[in-house]
Each structure stands twice: as C-alpha cells, then as structure tokens.
Design a protein around this motif. Structure first.
Motif, short mmCIF file in Angstrom:
data_model
loop_
_atom_site.label_atom_id
_atom_site.label_comp_id
_atom_site.label_asym_id
_atom_site.label_seq_id
_atom_site.Cartn_x
_atom_site.Cartn_y
_atom_site.Cartn_z
N VAL A 59 0.85 -1.20 0.00
CA VAL A 59 0.00 0.00 0.00
C VAL A 59 0.88 1.24 0.00
O VAL A 59 1.90 1.29 0.69
CB VAL A 59 -0.93 0.02 1.23
CG1 VAL A 59 -1.76 1.30 1.27
CG2 VAL A 59 -1.84 -1.21 1.23
N LEU A 60 0.49 2.24 -0.77
CA LEU A 60 1.17 3.53 -0.79
C LEU A 60 0.17 4.64 -0.52
O LEU A 60 -0.92 4.65 -1.10
CB LEU A 60 1.85 3.80 -2.14
CG LEU A 60 3.00 2.89 -2.56
CD1 LEU A 60 2.50 1.64 -3.25
CD2 LEU A 60 3.96 3.65 -3.51
N PHE A 61 0.53 5.55 0.37
CA PHE A 61 -0.21 6.78 0.57
C PHE A 61 0.62 7.92 -0.01
O PHE A 61 1.86 7.84 -0.04
CB PHE A 61 -0.47 7.05 2.06
CG PHE A 61 -1.62 6.26 2.64
CD1 PHE A 61 -2.22 5.23 1.95
CD2 PHE A 61 -2.10 6.56 3.91
CE1 PHE A 61 -3.27 4.50 2.48
CE2 PHE A 61 -3.16 5.85 4.46
CZ PHE A 61 -3.74 4.82 3.75
N GLY A 62 -0.05 8.97 -0.45
CA GLY A 62 0.69 10.06 -1.08
C GLY A 62 0.18 11.44 -0.72
O GLY A 62 -1.02 11.64 -0.56
N GLN A 63 1.10 12.37 -0.62
CA GLN A 63 0.81 13.77 -0.39
C GLN A 63 1.41 14.56 -1.55
O GLN A 63 2.56 14.34 -1.96
CB GLN A 63 1.42 14.24 0.93
CG GLN A 63 1.45 15.74 1.15
CD GLN A 63 0.07 16.37 1.27
OE1 GLN A 63 -0.17 17.44 0.74
NE2 GLN A 63 -0.84 15.71 1.97
N SER A 104 0.46 12.28 5.43
CA SER A 104 0.06 11.02 4.81
C SER A 104 0.88 9.84 5.34
O SER A 104 0.91 8.78 4.74
CB SER A 104 0.20 11.10 3.28
OG SER A 104 1.52 11.48 2.91
N GLY A 105 1.55 10.05 6.47
CA GLY A 105 2.44 9.04 7.01
C GLY A 105 1.78 8.07 7.99
O GLY A 105 0.63 8.26 8.40
N THR A 106 2.52 7.06 8.39
CA THR A 106 1.97 6.02 9.25
C THR A 106 1.67 6.52 10.66
O THR A 106 0.74 6.02 11.31
CB THR A 106 2.95 4.83 9.33
OG1 THR A 106 4.24 5.29 9.75
CG2 THR A 106 3.08 4.14 7.98
N VAL A 160 3.81 2.47 2.48
CA VAL A 160 4.88 3.32 1.98
C VAL A 160 4.33 4.73 1.81
O VAL A 160 3.32 4.93 1.12
CB VAL A 160 5.43 2.81 0.63
CG1 VAL A 160 6.50 3.75 0.10
CG2 VAL A 160 5.98 1.40 0.79
N ASN A 161 4.97 5.70 2.43
CA ASN A 161 4.53 7.08 2.29
C ASN A 161 5.30 7.74 1.15
O ASN A 161 6.53 7.61 1.05
CB ASN A 161 4.77 7.86 3.59
CG ASN A 161 4.11 9.22 3.56
OD1 ASN A 161 3.08 9.41 2.93
ND2 ASN A 161 4.70 10.19 4.25
#
Length: 340
Positions: free
Chosen positions: A241-245, A259-261, A275-276
């Motif tokens: 999984v990837l999160f993004g800003q 957008s971090g853990t 993964v950010n």
C-alpha cells in the motif's frame, strides 16, 4: 443588483506581466536560484539570459545576500564581485545538469561555454509540463493560475504512481475534487468519515475512528491526496500500500507527515506499515543530482520534478487535457516587468 454580474466584476483579472524577485532567496538555496534564472529567461523579451545579466541584477539589489560577509556588511566591492561570480557559476552548473537530465523535456537550451540560457522557440507539450511544474514551485508569482496548476499537479502525481507501479495496481485520488483532474471516481463522494471507512474496507484494515469524531460536513482529505495498492489474490489483509501527499510549496517538508503512518495509524489499524510518498514540482537537486537537503526527507519516498518527468516520459499525453495546459499557454504570454 444582479448578484451574478457583481461576482463577475470581482473576478480577478489575468496579469499582463510578472516581476521576478530575488531578494528573499538565501545563498544556499541553489535550486531556487536556478528556478528563478529559468523564470527570467522564460519571460525575457528575447528569451535569453546570460550569467552577466544575473550578476548585474544581484549587483543592483542591495537586499540580495550571496555570502555571509554580505549579511554582516563586512566586504569590499572586489570581494562581493568574486562571491557573486562564484554563486552565479554554481547556479549555471545546476542549469547544465537540468539540461542534460531532462533532455527533450527541458524548455531551454544552454550555451555551456558562455553561461547562456535560451528559451526554446517552439514549446511542445512536454516543455509545457516542465513549465507547469516550474510555475507550481513558485506559486507566489502565479496566484491567478494557482488553482489550475495545483489541481493538475495532483492528477499528474496520480499518473506517476500508475506508471511507476505494476499495471494491476489500484491508484486513486482520495480527496473529493473536480472530475476532470481525477484519475478515478472512487472516493469522490461522501463525507471524510465515510471515505475513510471505504478506504479501510478496500485495504482490509479495521477503522479506529467513530462517526462522532468527525463533523458530518467535513468533506476534506485529512492530508491524504493519493492512495494506491497492489491487489493480492485473496481476501486477507496484507497488501503493498502507498499513501501520497502532493505539495507545491516549501512546506512539503512538514506536509509529508500528513500522509504518514504515525498519523494514519491512529485512524486505521495497520496490519503492516504502508509506503509514504511525497510529490513535489520542485527540482530538489544540486548540480550533481544529489538531494539538496536529504535530511528533510523523513520516512518518505520523494518524487521531485525530475523523477516525475522521467517516469511519465516525453510522450505523456494526458497533460494536454488538464487545466494546467491552458494555464501554461497564458503564462507564456507574460513578460517580465523589468528590462532583461
């Protein structure tokens, strides 16, 4: 009074010229100086800027400090001239690096022997993509165009994730926004709380939040612009999984945590860390291609201007349909206020 006509009269008018200001740049911000030289070249009457032009502008601006002795006021004209020449030489080295690395996507030509940068006579769409990111990195000069630039940059960032990840990866905008800049319609409706629940279900994570924690009218994104994952062939949790800003200003260094853990681990029961990622239109590099300040990148994968354009390639076609494309066409008609 007709309210519609009243609003139309209040609508801001597009600018006809632009004034590039060097006075708030510090000597260490070499990548910003390189941006500003590109901007000067973009809007110069003849589309040409030389190192001598830049040195002359620095010499005429008393508020520009290019060495510690400048700030202390302890320098003579010879020392200031030497420091100025060294600084400008550093900035043109960055420009030469950019010309080599961006290749056909770079909207300028460099005369290496004479430290001259020249605007290309014909601007193709790949050049306009570069210019859109150059403008997005310096929004204080482009406030009129800012909504079109920033919304398009979020779509461009989503397309980067799609190109970077395997073809079966799911990539979506998380914030509710205009359809024409979204990579999909998923997460485009409902309150923030409802969309977080939908996200939790998609990622097979349990939500840690309750409806009472959120204003029902809150339709924001809670600092999460993009989400992506690589599907796996069962119904259990545990996917990549990837999160993004996406951030267009210097405060990306603090926004990367949104957008971090650490933040989202208080909203979702993470079975494993995601993964950010952080997307910036800035070319955050020195003349050797190294990060300008690597200590500012904290537990994130940074996609800067060079990574974005390299991943998308020179044949990226979707940019022509984005609002930033027309904005760049208008920007290219501006001229710099001073004579250069």
């Amino acid at each position: 009074m007709n309210p519609t006509s009243s609003r139309s009269r209040l609508k801001p008018k597009p600018p006809s010229e632009i004034s590039i200001d060097f006075t708030d740049l510090s000597r260490e911000d070499n990548y910003k100086w390189a941006d500003h030289i590109e901007l000067l070249c973009l809007f110069a009457k003849d589309g040409i800027i030389t190192s001598a032009d830049v040195e002359l502008m620095i010499d005429h601006e008393e508020d520009i400090y290019i060495s510690n002795s400048d700030e202390e006021g302890d320098f003579d004209s010879t020392e200031r001239g030497d420091s100025r020449e060294l600084a400008v030489s550093d900035w043109f080295r960055i420009l030469r690096y950019r010309a080599a690395q961006f290749g056909d996507s770079y909207p300028f030509d460099l005369d290496d022997s004479n430290n001259i940068i020249m605007k290309k006579s014909v601007m193709e769409d790949n050049h306009k993509l570069y210019i859109s990111m150059l403008a997005s990195s310096n929004l204080r000069y482009f406030k009129y165009y800012s909504p079109r630039l920033t919304s398009s940059f979020e779509r461009v960032s989503a397309d980067v994730l799609k190109a970077y990840l395997p073809t079966n990866a799911e990539v979506h905008n998380f914030g509710a926004g205009s359809t024409n800049v979204r990579v999909s319609e998923k997460y485009n409706r409902g309150s923030l709380y409802d969309r977080i629940l939908e996200l939790a279900a998609d990622l097979r994570w349990k939500p840690l939040i309750e409806r009472r924690h959120y204003n029902r009218r809150n339709n924001g994104d809670d600092g999460l612009d993009l989400v992506a994952w690589i599907p796996i062939n069962d119904e259990n949790s545990g996917m990549v999984v990837l999160f993004g800003q996406c951030a267009c200003t210097d405060n990306w260094t603090s926004k990367q945590h949104s957008s971090g853990t650490a933040k989202w681990g208080r909203r979702l029961d993470l079975t494993c860390d995601f993964v950010n990622t952080v997307f910036i239109p800035i070319c955050f590099r020195d003349s050797a291609g190294l990060w300008h300040a690597p200590q500012e990148i904290e537990k994130s994968i940074l996609f800067d201007r060079l990574r974005i354009i390299r991943i998308l390639g020179s044949t990226y076609a979707d940019f022509a349909s984005l609002p930033a494309h027309t904005a760049v066409g208008e920007i290219l008609r501006l001229r710099e206020a001073r004579a250069v």
